[in-house]
Design a protein around this motif. Structure first.
Motif, short mmCIF file in Angstrom:
data_model
loop_
_atom_site.label_atom_id
_atom_site.label_comp_id
_atom_site.label_asym_id
_atom_site.label_seq_id
_atom_site.Cartn_x
_atom_site.Cartn_y
_atom_site.Cartn_z
N ALA A 1 0.83 -1.20 0.00
CA ALA A 1 0.00 0.00 0.00
C ALA A 1 0.87 1.26 0.00
CB ALA A 1 -0.93 -0.01 1.21
N ALA A 2 2.00 1.19 0.69
CA ALA A 2 2.90 2.34 0.77
C ALA A 2 3.52 2.67 -0.57
CB ALA A 2 3.99 2.08 1.81
N ALA A 3 3.54 1.71 -1.50
CA ALA A 3 4.12 1.95 -2.82
C ALA A 3 3.35 3.02 -3.58
CB ALA A 3 4.15 0.66 -3.63
N TRP A 4 2.12 3.30 -3.14
CA TRP A 4 1.32 4.33 -3.80
C TRP A 4 2.02 5.69 -3.74
CZ3 TRP A 4 -1.91 5.30 -7.35
CH2 TRP A 4 -2.60 6.52 -7.40
N GLU A 5 2.78 5.94 -2.69
CA GLU A 5 3.49 7.22 -2.58
C GLU A 5 4.46 7.42 -3.74
OE1 GLU A 5 2.90 9.68 -0.41
OE2 GLU A 5 1.20 8.40 0.13
N ASP A 6 5.04 6.33 -4.24
CA ASP A 6 5.92 6.42 -5.41
C ASP A 6 5.12 6.41 -6.71
OD1 ASP A 6 8.36 6.43 -3.94
OD2 ASP A 6 8.17 4.27 -3.65
N VAL A 7 4.11 5.56 -6.74
CA VAL A 7 3.30 5.43 -7.96
C VAL A 7 2.61 6.74 -8.31
CG1 VAL A 7 1.28 4.31 -8.97
CG2 VAL A 7 2.95 2.95 -7.71
N LYS A 8 2.08 7.43 -7.31
CA LYS A 8 1.30 8.64 -7.60
C LYS A 8 2.17 9.75 -8.18
CE LYS A 8 1.40 10.83 -3.01
NZ LYS A 8 0.55 11.26 -1.86
N LYS A 9 3.49 9.66 -7.99
CA LYS A 9 4.38 10.68 -8.55
C LYS A 9 4.59 10.50 -10.04
CE LYS A 9 6.92 11.08 -4.19
NZ LYS A 9 8.22 10.82 -3.50
N VAL A 10 4.29 9.30 -10.55
CA VAL A 10 4.52 9.05 -11.98
C VAL A 10 3.24 8.63 -12.70
CG1 VAL A 10 6.91 8.38 -11.59
CG2 VAL A 10 5.14 6.62 -11.56
N ARG A 11 2.09 8.76 -12.04
CA ARG A 11 0.85 8.27 -12.65
C ARG A 11 0.38 9.14 -13.80
NH1 ARG A 11 -3.66 10.18 -8.15
NH2 ARG A 11 -2.42 11.91 -7.34
N TYR A 12 0.84 10.40 -13.87
CA TYR A 12 0.42 11.28 -14.95
C TYR A 12 1.52 11.37 -16.01
CZ TYR A 12 -2.99 12.60 -11.43
OH TYR A 12 -3.98 12.56 -10.48
N PRO A 13 1.15 11.78 -17.24
CA PRO A 13 2.15 11.88 -18.32
C PRO A 13 3.33 12.78 -17.92
CG PRO A 13 -0.05 12.05 -19.22
CD PRO A 13 -0.21 12.08 -17.72
N LYS A 14 4.49 12.47 -18.44
CA LYS A 14 5.72 13.16 -18.08
C LYS A 14 5.63 14.67 -18.29
CE LYS A 14 10.70 13.06 -19.07
NZ LYS A 14 11.75 12.40 -19.90
#
Length: 292
Positions: A94-107
């Motif tokens: 669940a904590a991996a979301w903190e990293d995922v949310k930083k790259v979930r949108y286009p560059k």
């Protein structure tokens, strides 16, 4: 209600809401999502669960589980939370979301968002649409959904979410100085239908009354002005540096060249002088609201 129950026994597939495609040109995004997927796979295998079995419990099809584990799809927060619970990861997945949310949108959107998050001043003239920082979800969905060739429904939602995430700039403390100039013709177009149009006008009226925002309307009876070449954006930062961009200058690319910035500042300043005053603009938006 579980994901399976919500789908009346049908597991979610790529056509539903399992996540977004990973842009192969986004090296950082690929690295993050690949790492998260690998950890998911290792924990699933350590728990002795096959992909099909895990997918059945978490509510996604086997193929989608493989895509997420293979770093091909960006998982959503609810997927990670559910996977953490099923695999007994103690919060690590669940904590991996903190990293995922930083790259979930286009560059490109992330890069723009980073600049806007640091800027102490933002000035923006838009000629064809309501500025993204000012759009309601309904308006953004209608504008993005009107593109040709059309985006997939999943891509539309991703782009809408990315656009709305940038609006966190209004919540910053200390608040940046924001100024917008929008064309009258754009405000008269009922994009998304009359109810969506009204909500967008209400949003503009509310934002225009914020203490750190100057919102102006360029009237249609101004037959020519300095923004005829298209969009202009200026961002200034606390260290004295700035970035500017204009559709009609310098190939539309961002520039920090002091000579280029002077030109953009001159054009933007002239546009603001030609537009209705903030008070007149607020009154104009109120008139439009009365017509809806």
């Amino acid at each position: 209600m579980t994901a399976v129950e919500a789908g009346a026994g049908r597991l979610k597939s790529e056509a539903d809401e399992p996540g977004w495609e990973v842009d192969p040109d986004d090296e950082w995004g690929v690295a993050v999502i690949t790492t998260v997927g690998r950890q998911l796979k290792l924990r699933r295998e350590a728990a002795g669960m096959r992909a099909a079995e895990f997918g059945q419990v978490v509510g996604y099809g086997e193929d989608m589980v493989y895509k997420i584990e293979g770093g091909k799809r960006i998982p959503r927060q609810e997927f990670l939370d559910k996977a953490d619970e099923i695999l007994g990861a103690g919060g690590l997945i669940a904590a991996a979301w903190e990293d995922v949310k930083k790259v979930r949108y286009p560059k490109k959107v992330r890069e723009l968002g980073k600049l806007e998050a640091k800027a102490v001043e933002i000035g923006l003239y838009e000629c064809n649409i309501v500025a993204g920082l000012l759009q309601t979800p309904e308006h953004a969905r209608a504008v993005i959904g009107a593109a040709q060739p059309p985006y997939s429904p999943d891509d539309v939602e991703r782009m809408v979410a990315a656009r709305l995430a940038r609006q966190a700039v209004f919540e910053r403390d200390p608040a940046p100085a924001l100024s917008f100039v929008l064309e009258e013709g754009v405000l008269r177009r009922p994009i998304g239908g009359r109810m969506a149009w009204r909500r967008q006008l209400e949003r503009l009226w509310e934002v225009g009354r914020l203490h750190n925002v100057v919102l102006q309307v360029m009237p249609m009876n101004c037959d020519t002005h300095s923004g005829m070449d298209g969009r202009i954006e200026l961002m200034k930062f606390a260290d004295g540096t700035a970035v500017g961009r204009s559709d009609g200058a310098f190939s539309g690319r961002p520039t920090s060249d002091p000579r280029h910035l002077r030109i953009l500042e001159l054009r933007y300043g002239t546009i603001r002088a030609q537009a209705l005053s903030p008070r007149e603009s607020t009154a104009f938006i109120e008139e439009l609201l009365g017509e809806t």
